[in-house]
Design a protein around this motif. Structure first.
Motif, PDB file in Angstrom:
ATOM      1  N   ASP A   1       0.844  -1.188   0.000  1.00 52.72           N
ATOM      2  CA  ASP A   1       0.000   0.000   0.000  1.00 52.72           C
ATOM      3  C   ASP A   1       0.881   1.241   0.000  1.00 52.72           C
ATOM      4  OD1 ASP A   1      -2.578  -1.172   0.021  1.00 52.72           O
ATOM      5  OD2 ASP A   1      -2.375  -1.607   2.146  1.00 52.72           O
TER       6      ASP A   1
ATOM      7  N   ARG B   1      -6.402   1.104   6.789  1.00 58.28           N
ATOM      8  CA  ARG B   1      -6.580  -0.349   6.856  1.00 58.28           C
ATOM      9  C   ARG B   1      -7.131  -0.766   8.213  1.00 58.28           C
ATOM     10  NH1 ARG B   1      -1.929  -3.681   3.949  1.00 58.28           N
ATOM     11  NH2 ARG B   1      -3.318  -5.309   4.682  1.00 58.28           N
TER      12      ARG B   1
ATOM     13  N   SER C   1      -5.134  -5.602   1.078  1.00 57.45           N
ATOM     14  CA  SER C   1      -4.659  -4.343   0.501  1.00 57.45           C
ATOM     15  C   SER C   1      -5.828  -3.408   0.219  1.00 57.45           C
ATOM     16  CB  SER C   1      -3.910  -4.601  -0.807  1.00 57.45           C
ATOM     17  OG  SER C   1      -3.567  -3.372  -1.423  1.00 57.45           O
ATOM     18  N   LEU C   2      -5.607  -2.133   0.452  1.00 52.28           N
ATOM     19  CA  LEU C   2      -6.608  -1.124   0.101  1.00 52.28           C
ATOM     20  C   LEU C   2      -6.863  -1.103  -1.408  1.00 52.28           C
ATOM     21  CD1 LEU C   2      -5.402   1.822   2.361  1.00 52.28           C
ATOM     22  CD2 LEU C   2      -7.463   0.429   2.689  1.00 52.28           C
ATOM     23  N   LYS C   3      -5.907  -1.575  -2.175  1.00 54.05           N
ATOM     24  CA  LYS C   3      -6.044  -1.580  -3.634  1.00 54.05           C
ATOM     25  C   LYS C   3      -7.140  -2.522  -4.122  1.00 54.05           C
ATOM     26  CE  LYS C   3      -1.297  -0.258  -4.506  1.00 54.05           C
ATOM     27  NZ  LYS C   3      -0.043  -0.600  -5.136  1.00 54.05           N
TER      28      LYS C   3
ATOM     29  N   VAL D   1      -2.278   7.457   0.043  1.00 52.66           N
ATOM     30  CA  VAL D   1      -3.451   7.634  -0.814  1.00 52.66           C
ATOM     31  C   VAL D   1      -3.992   9.056  -0.762  1.00 52.66           C
ATOM     32  CG1 VAL D   1      -4.142   5.217  -0.617  1.00 52.66           C
ATOM     33  CG2 VAL D   1      -5.036   6.871   0.993  1.00 52.66           C
TER      34      VAL D   1
ATOM     35  N   PRO E   1      -1.512   4.582   4.630  1.00 56.26           N
ATOM     36  CA  PRO E   1      -2.539   3.553   4.536  1.00 56.26           C
ATOM     37  C   PRO E   1      -2.834   2.798   5.827  1.00 56.26           C
ATOM     38  CG  PRO E   1      -0.539   2.831   3.449  1.00 56.26           C
ATOM     39  CD  PRO E   1      -0.316   4.255   3.853  1.00 56.26           C
TER      40      PRO E   1
ATOM     41  N   CYS F   1      -9.810  -5.204   2.216  1.00 49.92           N
ATOM     42  CA  CYS F   1      -9.063  -3.949   2.347  1.00 49.92           C
ATOM     43  C   CYS F   1      -8.225  -3.926   3.622  1.00 49.92           C
ATOM     44  CB  CYS F   1     -10.010  -2.763   2.326  1.00 49.92           C
ATOM     45  SG  CYS F   1     -10.832  -2.540   0.738  1.00 49.92           S
TER      46      CYS F   1
END
Length: 145
Positions: A4, A80, A49-51, A7, A76, A45
């Motif tokens: 991550d 998370r 991963s937040l992705k 963002v 991140p 997430c």
């Protein structure tokens, strides 16, 4: 596991609006399946991963190119952690609705909705704030130097 990166804070707020709509729909319908789907999304997430957030992809490709760029970034880890808190509330709510403990489902879903709306409307991420408080108290959560 994808790494991550910091963002754009507008992405999580955008995601919080959609999450709020999903949680409101759960409260209106009592659908444990919809809440379970939201719990899975929170879990992906938080723990991977937040992705993996589809609302983040929607923001990145459909919204971000149409808004003024910003240099502001968020780390991140707090995001998370907040997703993990959302996962717990959504899981408890799912169990409540699925087992006939509707009041438990409503309370857990309402708490998650309140947190999502706070993030969406005013940018206050309760889970992120809890993470930052814990980081001050728990050395293992401290940022690597």
């Amino acid at each position: 596991m994808p790494k991550d990166v910091p963002v754009d804070p507008r992405g999580p707020r955008f995601s919080a609006w959609i999450t709020s709509a999903v949680l409101a729909a759960v409260l209106l319908t009592g659908s444990w399946r919809l809440l379970a789907a939201q719990a899975v999304l929170f879990g992906l997430c938080a723990f991977i991963s937040l992705k993996l957030n589809p609302w983040g992809h929607l923001y990145r490709y459909a919204v971000q190119p149409r808004v003024k760029p910003t240099a502001e970034r968020e780390e991140p880890a707090p995001l998370r952690f907040a997703q993990g808190v959302g996962f717990v509330f959504a899981l408890v709510g799912t169990i409540g609705y699925a087992t006939g403990l509707t009041a438990l489902g409503v309370v857990a879903t309402s708490a998650a909705l309140a947190a999502a709306l706070l993030n969406a409307a005013v940018g206050l991420c309760l889970g992120c704030e809890v993470f930052l408080l814990l980081r001050r108290r728990v050395p293992s959560l401290a940022r690597p130097q």
